[in-house]
Design an enzyme around this catalytic site. Structure first.
Site, PDB file in Angstrom:
ATOM      1  N   ARG A  67       0.840  -1.197   0.000  1.00 41.72           N
ATOM      2  CA  ARG A  67       0.000   0.000   0.000  1.00 41.72           C
ATOM      3  C   ARG A  67       0.876   1.248   0.000  1.00 41.72           C
ATOM      4  NH1 ARG A  67      -2.406   0.892   4.641  1.00 41.72           N
ATOM      5  NH2 ARG A  67      -3.674   2.501   3.687  1.00 41.72           N
ATOM      6  N   LYS A 112       2.219  -7.727  12.339  1.00 40.69           N
ATOM      7  CA  LYS A 112       1.622  -7.938  11.013  1.00 40.69           C
ATOM      8  C   LYS A 112       1.830  -9.370  10.537  1.00 40.69           C
ATOM      9  CE  LYS A 112       1.474  -5.717   6.481  1.00 40.69           C
ATOM     10  NZ  LYS A 112       1.420  -4.376   5.886  1.00 40.69           N
ATOM     11  N   ARG A 118      -1.717   4.065  13.504  1.00 43.74           N
ATOM     12  CA  ARG A 118      -0.957   3.176  14.399  1.00 43.74           C
ATOM     13  C   ARG A 118      -1.467   3.346  15.816  1.00 43.74           C
ATOM     14  NH1 ARG A 118       2.476   6.671  16.863  1.00 43.74           N
ATOM     15  NH2 ARG A 118       2.941   8.552  15.690  1.00 43.74           N
TER      16      ARG A 118
HETATM   17  C1  BTN Z   1       0.605  -3.916   2.335  1.00 43.16           C
HETATM   18  O1  BTN Z   1       0.576  -4.335   3.485  1.00 43.16           O
HETATM   19  O2  BTN Z   1       1.135  -2.829   2.077  1.00 43.16           O
HETATM   20  C2  BTN Z   1      -0.019  -4.733   1.245  1.00 43.16           C
HETATM   21  C3  BTN Z   1       0.923  -5.804   0.782  1.00 43.16           C
HETATM   22  C4  BTN Z   1       0.352  -6.670  -0.330  1.00 43.16           C
HETATM   23  C5  BTN Z   1       1.376  -7.639  -0.865  1.00 43.16           C
HETATM   24  C6  BTN Z   1       0.776  -8.601  -1.853  1.00 43.16           C
HETATM   25  S1  BTN Z   1       1.878  -9.928  -2.249  1.00 43.16           S
HETATM   26  C7  BTN Z   1       0.825 -10.429  -3.545  1.00 43.16           C
HETATM   27  C8  BTN Z   1       0.330  -9.171  -4.221  1.00 43.16           C
HETATM   28  N1  BTN Z   1       1.273  -8.726  -5.212  1.00 43.16           N
HETATM   29  C9  BTN Z   1       1.847  -7.568  -4.887  1.00 43.16           C
HETATM   30  O3  BTN Z   1       2.701  -6.974  -5.556  1.00 43.16           O
HETATM   31  N2  BTN Z   1       1.342  -7.122  -3.728  1.00 43.16           N
HETATM   32  C10 BTN Z   1       0.354  -8.027  -3.190  1.00 43.16           C
END
Ligand code: BTN
Length: 260
Positions: A61, A120, A254
């Site tokens: 994100r 997390k 947070r």
């Molecule tokens: C976050 O916490 O910021 C979201 C992370 C999301 C990661 C997943 S891994 C599979 C999919 N492909 C990506 O490039 N991102 C999501």
């Protein structure tokens, strides 16, 4: 979280909600979200689960990168077309469905992280593409990055992992147990929006009743006590100047640590 069916059985069950859902596995891809978003923008997104053992440019994100360890984590995306009347609350609905599928101890941290004891466990990246305003239909890509085994070098030592909850869990076990619940949640959201997920979110809300700081870039925009979400999935924060609804996902929330 043990899946009760084989991969084919879970896929078949998921197809009740997303007819024609296919599963593709790749050894390596830049990002499973990027790959499905490219297909969506090209106008061809059949319901697909794309699983990669390794991502070379995983995305998180807020423009962050996402790194994961092949074999010790699960990285996949599910893409499909949806046409809900209201899109608000989608990421919470997905978070709730995945938390429920994984374990009693998993909480949803607004807007879309999965936490175990304030650490997390998984990140979820929800993206949409294409807007035919007459049809209301958009492609949605739900990307999930889940820590399965403890982090070796390179990972986040503070992260939680699924094996803390289920000692011998594998990335495939996690995928199998999430497939049907995720497909069902997407169909349910498509038909009824966030309403069927509201109470379920409240039961898993990691921030409820806690002091939180809402950060916009590097500045604290809001501080107060988290009071759940409203009917559209906005985070409610009770501040010194009244109740505020945080709607944008372009913020970080947070919990404020308790004083010693
Ligand atoms: C976050 O916490 O910021 C979201 C992370 C999301 C990661 C997943 S891994 C599979 C999919 N492909 C990506 O490039 N991102 C999501």
């Amino acid at each position: 979280m043990r899946p009760s069916r084989s991969l084919e059985g879970e896929l078949e069950a998921a197809r009740r909600w997303l007819p024609g859902l296919g599963l593709e596995r790749r050894e390596e891809v830049d990002s499973t979200n990027s790959e499905l978003m490219r297909r969506a923008r090209a106008g061809a997104l059949a319901p697909t689960v794309l699983v990669a053992r390794c991502q070379t440019a995983g995305r998180g994100r807020l423009g962050r990168s996402w790194s994961s360890q092949p074999g010790a984590s699960l990285t996949f995306s599910l893409g499909t077309m949806l046409a809900p009347t209201d899109w608000s609350g989608l990421s919470l609905a997905i978070g709730v469905a995945l938390a429920e599928a994984l374990d009693e101890a998993v909480r949803v941290k607004w807007p879309n992280d999965l936490w175990v004891e304030d650490r997390k466990l998984a990140g979820i990246l929800v993206e949409t593409a294409g807007s035919d305003l007459r049809e209301k239909t958009r492609a949605v890509v739900v990307g999930v990055g889940l820590n399965v085994a403890p982090s070796a070098s390179g990972g986040d030592p503070a992260a939680a992992c699924l094996q803390e909850l289920e000692g011998d869990a594998t990335p495939d076990d996690a995928l199998l147990c999430m497939l049907e619940p995720l497909a069902r949640a997407l169909r349910q959201f498509d038909r009824h929006g966030f309403a069927p997920f509201a109470a379920r979110f409240a039961a898993r809300d990691a921030l409820s009743g806690r002091s939180v700081a809402v950060q916009e870039q590097d500045r604290v925009a809001l501080e107060g006590s988290a009071c759940g979400v409203d009917g559209a999935g906005a985070l409610l924060v009770h501040t010194s100047s009244g109740m505020k609804a945080v709607t944008t996902h372009e913020v970080r929330v947070r919990p404020v640590p308790l004083p010693d």
